[in-house]
Design a protein around this motif. Sequence first.
Motif, PDB file in Angstrom:
ATOM      1  N   ALA A  91       0.830  -1.206   0.000  1.00 22.73           N
ATOM      2  CA  ALA A  91       0.000   0.000   0.000  1.00 22.73           C
ATOM      3  C   ALA A  91       0.865   1.257   0.000  1.00 22.73           C
ATOM      4  O   ALA A  91       0.572   2.233  -0.707  1.00 22.73           O
ATOM      5  CB  ALA A  91      -0.924  -0.015   1.223  1.00 22.73           C
ATOM      6  N   LEU A  92       1.942   1.243   0.776  1.00 22.92           N
ATOM      7  CA  LEU A  92       2.858   2.386   0.796  1.00 22.92           C
ATOM      8  C   LEU A  92       3.484   2.610  -0.574  1.00 22.92           C
ATOM      9  O   LEU A  92       3.578   3.743  -1.056  1.00 22.92           O
ATOM     10  CB  LEU A  92       3.952   2.158   1.836  1.00 22.92           C
ATOM     11  CG  LEU A  92       3.600   2.398   3.302  1.00 22.92           C
ATOM     12  CD1 LEU A  92       4.763   1.955   4.186  1.00 22.92           C
ATOM     13  CD2 LEU A  92       3.279   3.867   3.541  1.00 22.92           C
ATOM     14  N   ALA A  93       3.939   1.516  -1.206  1.00 24.34           N
ATOM     15  CA  ALA A  93       4.583   1.624  -2.512  1.00 24.34           C
ATOM     16  C   ALA A  93       3.641   2.216  -3.547  1.00 24.34           C
ATOM     17  O   ALA A  93       4.012   3.113  -4.316  1.00 24.34           O
ATOM     18  CB  ALA A  93       5.085   0.255  -2.961  1.00 24.34           C
ATOM     19  N   ASN A 138      12.588  -9.517  -6.420  1.00 24.56           N
ATOM     20  CA  ASN A 138      11.535  -9.319  -7.412  1.00 24.56           C
ATOM     21  C   ASN A 138      10.176  -9.867  -6.994  1.00 24.56           C
ATOM     22  O   ASN A 138       9.321 -10.105  -7.844  1.00 24.56           O
ATOM     23  CB  ASN A 138      11.962  -9.956  -8.744  1.00 24.56           C
ATOM     24  CG  ASN A 138      12.243 -11.449  -8.615  1.00 24.56           C
ATOM     25  OD1 ASN A 138      11.853 -12.095  -7.644  1.00 24.56           O
ATOM     26  ND2 ASN A 138      12.923 -12.013  -9.610  1.00 24.56           N
ATOM     27  N   ASN A 139       9.971 -10.024  -5.672  1.00 22.79           N
ATOM     28  CA  ASN A 139       8.698 -10.603  -5.229  1.00 22.79           C
ATOM     29  C   ASN A 139       7.872  -9.575  -4.465  1.00 22.79           C
ATOM     30  O   ASN A 139       8.128  -8.374  -4.522  1.00 22.79           O
ATOM     31  CB  ASN A 139       8.960 -11.844  -4.371  1.00 22.79           C
ATOM     32  CG  ASN A 139       9.793 -11.523  -3.131  1.00 22.79           C
ATOM     33  OD1 ASN A 139       9.994 -10.358  -2.770  1.00 22.79           O
ATOM     34  ND2 ASN A 139      10.301 -12.548  -2.478  1.00 22.79           N
ATOM     35  N   GLU A 140       6.850 -10.044  -3.729  1.00 22.36           N
ATOM     36  CA  GLU A 140       5.907  -9.150  -3.053  1.00 22.36           C
ATOM     37  C   GLU A 140       6.546  -8.351  -1.921  1.00 22.36           C
ATOM     38  O   GLU A 140       5.957  -7.376  -1.443  1.00 22.36           O
ATOM     39  CB  GLU A 140       4.708  -9.943  -2.527  1.00 22.36           C
ATOM     40  CG  GLU A 140       5.007 -10.937  -1.412  1.00 22.36           C
ATOM     41  CD  GLU A 140       5.525 -12.267  -1.927  1.00 22.36           C
ATOM     42  OE1 GLU A 140       5.626 -13.209  -1.121  1.00 22.36           O
ATOM     43  OE2 GLU A 140       5.812 -12.390  -3.139  1.00 22.36           O
ATOM     44  N   THR A 147      10.555   0.097  -4.537  1.00 20.97           N
ATOM     45  CA  THR A 147       9.743   1.257  -4.896  1.00 20.97           C
ATOM     46  C   THR A 147       9.887   2.373  -3.870  1.00 20.97           C
ATOM     47  O   THR A 147       9.938   3.564  -4.224  1.00 20.97           O
ATOM     48  CB  THR A 147       8.272   0.837  -5.018  1.00 20.97           C
ATOM     49  OG1 THR A 147       8.147  -0.153  -6.052  1.00 20.97           O
ATOM     50  CG2 THR A 147       7.385   2.025  -5.351  1.00 20.97           C
ATOM     51  N   LEU A 148       9.990   2.010  -2.612  1.00 21.95           N
ATOM     52  CA  LEU A 148      10.063   3.015  -1.558  1.00 21.95           C
ATOM     53  C   LEU A 148      11.430   3.691  -1.474  1.00 21.95           C
ATOM     54  O   LEU A 148      11.653   4.530  -0.599  1.00 21.95           O
ATOM     55  CB  LEU A 148       9.676   2.386  -0.223  1.00 21.95           C
ATOM     56  CG  LEU A 148       8.194   1.978  -0.152  1.00 21.95           C
ATOM     57  CD1 LEU A 148       7.906   1.143   1.085  1.00 21.95           C
ATOM     58  CD2 LEU A 148       7.297   3.214  -0.187  1.00 21.95           C
ATOM     59  N   ARG A 149      12.340   3.371  -2.393  1.00 22.57           N
ATOM     60  CA  ARG A 149      13.621   4.070  -2.496  1.00 22.57           C
ATOM     61  C   ARG A 149      13.529   5.308  -3.395  1.00 22.57           C
ATOM     62  O   ARG A 149      14.475   6.072  -3.492  1.00 22.57           O
ATOM     63  CB  ARG A 149      14.696   3.130  -3.042  1.00 22.57           C
ATOM     64  CG  ARG A 149      15.061   1.978  -2.113  1.00 22.57           C
ATOM     65  CD  ARG A 149      15.962   0.980  -2.804  1.00 22.57           C
ATOM     66  NE  ARG A 149      17.125   1.619  -3.388  1.00 22.57           N
ATOM     67  CZ  ARG A 149      17.697   1.262  -4.530  1.00 22.57           C
ATOM     68  NH1 ARG A 149      17.189   0.258  -5.241  1.00 22.57           N
ATOM     69  NH2 ARG A 149      18.760   1.884  -4.980  1.00 22.57           N
ATOM     70  N   LEU A 175       0.312  -3.465  -7.386  1.00 23.11           N
ATOM     71  CA  LEU A 175       0.956  -2.617  -6.380  1.00 23.11           C
ATOM     72  C   LEU A 175       1.511  -1.348  -7.008  1.00 23.11           C
ATOM     73  O   LEU A 175       1.304  -0.243  -6.496  1.00 23.11           O
ATOM     74  CB  LEU A 175       2.096  -3.383  -5.694  1.00 23.11           C
ATOM     75  CG  LEU A 175       1.738  -4.656  -4.924  1.00 23.11           C
ATOM     76  CD1 LEU A 175       2.998  -5.260  -4.312  1.00 23.11           C
ATOM     77  CD2 LEU A 175       0.704  -4.359  -3.850  1.00 23.11           C
ATOM     78  N   THR A 176       2.253  -1.501  -8.083  1.00 25.72           N
ATOM     79  CA  THR A 176       2.888  -0.363  -8.761  1.00 25.72           C
ATOM     80  C   THR A 176       2.619  -0.500 -10.257  1.00 25.72           C
ATOM     81  O   THR A 176       3.441  -1.048 -10.994  1.00 25.72           O
ATOM     82  CB  THR A 176       4.408  -0.336  -8.494  1.00 25.72           C
ATOM     83  OG1 THR A 176       4.954  -1.619  -8.804  1.00 25.72           O
ATOM     84  CG2 THR A 176       4.694  -0.020  -7.041  1.00 25.72           C
TER      85      THR A 176
END
Length: 472
Positions: A91-93, A138-140, A147-149, A175-176
């Motif tokens: 959710a954050l990503a 490369n997983n969940e 992404t959060l970087r 997710l993204t």
Amino acid sequence: MIALSLAEIADITGGQLHDIPDPSARVTGPVVFDSREVEAGSLFAAFVGERVDGHDYAERAVAAGATAVLATRPVGVPAVVVPDVVAALGALAGTVVARLGTDVVALTGSAGKTSTKDLIAQVLQHHAPTVWTPGNLNNEIGLPITTLRVTEETRHLVLEMGARGIGHIRYLTGLTPPRIGLVLNVGTAHIGEFGGREAIAQAKGELVEALPAASEGGVAVLNADDLLVRAMSSRTKARTVLFGEAEDADVRATEVRMTPQGRPSFTLHTPTGCSDVTLRLYGEHHVSNALAAAAVAHVLGMSVEEIATALSGAGTLSRWRMEVTERADGVTVVNDAYNANPESMRAALRALAAMGGAAQAKGGRTWAVLGPMAELGDDSLAEHDAVGRLVVRLNVSKLVAVGGREASWLQLGAYNEGSWGEESVLVSDTQAAIDLLRGELRPGDVVLVKASRSAGLERVAQALLDGEVADR
């Protein structure tokens, strides 16, 4: 990552604040799941694993500088408590990408994902600030951590997506959501889990199904040389760009040749022109990877000259993937021990054979130190036998098969193809392989080390790099 207050994180994830005196305190550092990697301002994600419970390290993480912990229970230090840490990260990503409007490039395939992702990242870095998947996270979990970087300056986000079943990539793209989706190939990696290449194609094609329509900027970048991938054009509303050596490919290679050192050289063609490329990477299989990267870069507006220059300067970012090191005594070690499947095994052996000419000029030999390929199901015997046969056909000097049943199948293939004798040896484990090689290698030899990750053959490569050949 972009700065988020703990109150914002709780709101995005549906979490509750515990032991937090100031909800306006901000997370300004990376999200990590290893307490040893905490930096000032980090968010520490407490996962419960088979052997380790991240909640036990919460106090250590905060003491090291983490602003708070993302956890599933109170931990006695500042924490955002959520029902599911993995879902919360996702959710954050998604929120961060939507807020920044970063261009998301996602890629998948049975072989070459990480190498291609590394090439794309290095090429796009010449264009604009880029964040990409480190290693093969490369997983969940790895995808949202990557992404959060991103920051406000990030223009491109390159995400490698893996799958071990139908629906996995669909979840990751949710997710993204990517604007550009790249599918490299459909091979036999994990075929034992999927049950066949058609099922693998179904899973990989979930990426192009998730892309926006062409009118909204969606682009599917597909391998023209792989029929199962090419057919995915019917499963997307996005614009299709083909790459490969096929004549109708939008981005293609001609005049492919190998340098004496085993590096590929070719002429790159894009719709805007052509330019020569000589890769620093080893093996002809990297031509396809480079074309995939070039196609993505072309879609994002780079000129063919910029792309060719960036490709020619790109190296290996991820460890144990065709890492070529020449020792002081003249022995060359090719560490490709991170993982293996039939396609990548064949590609590595062909690279070894291409390097053989230079080795022979030095009076050296080529060695294939090979271990098992995992998750092949009922195809395991046939695939290991075929690899053993290929070793003979490529005129590799020596085969060292490491392990048990699968290794014996490798040796069987070599025997059946060429009636080998002393050219092939079966050893029980990595230490036996190390002992054998230390006694037999001589200056000028080239040694390829490759197997599935579970075999741990990177220990063989490292031991060879730490030692010298016998005085022969």
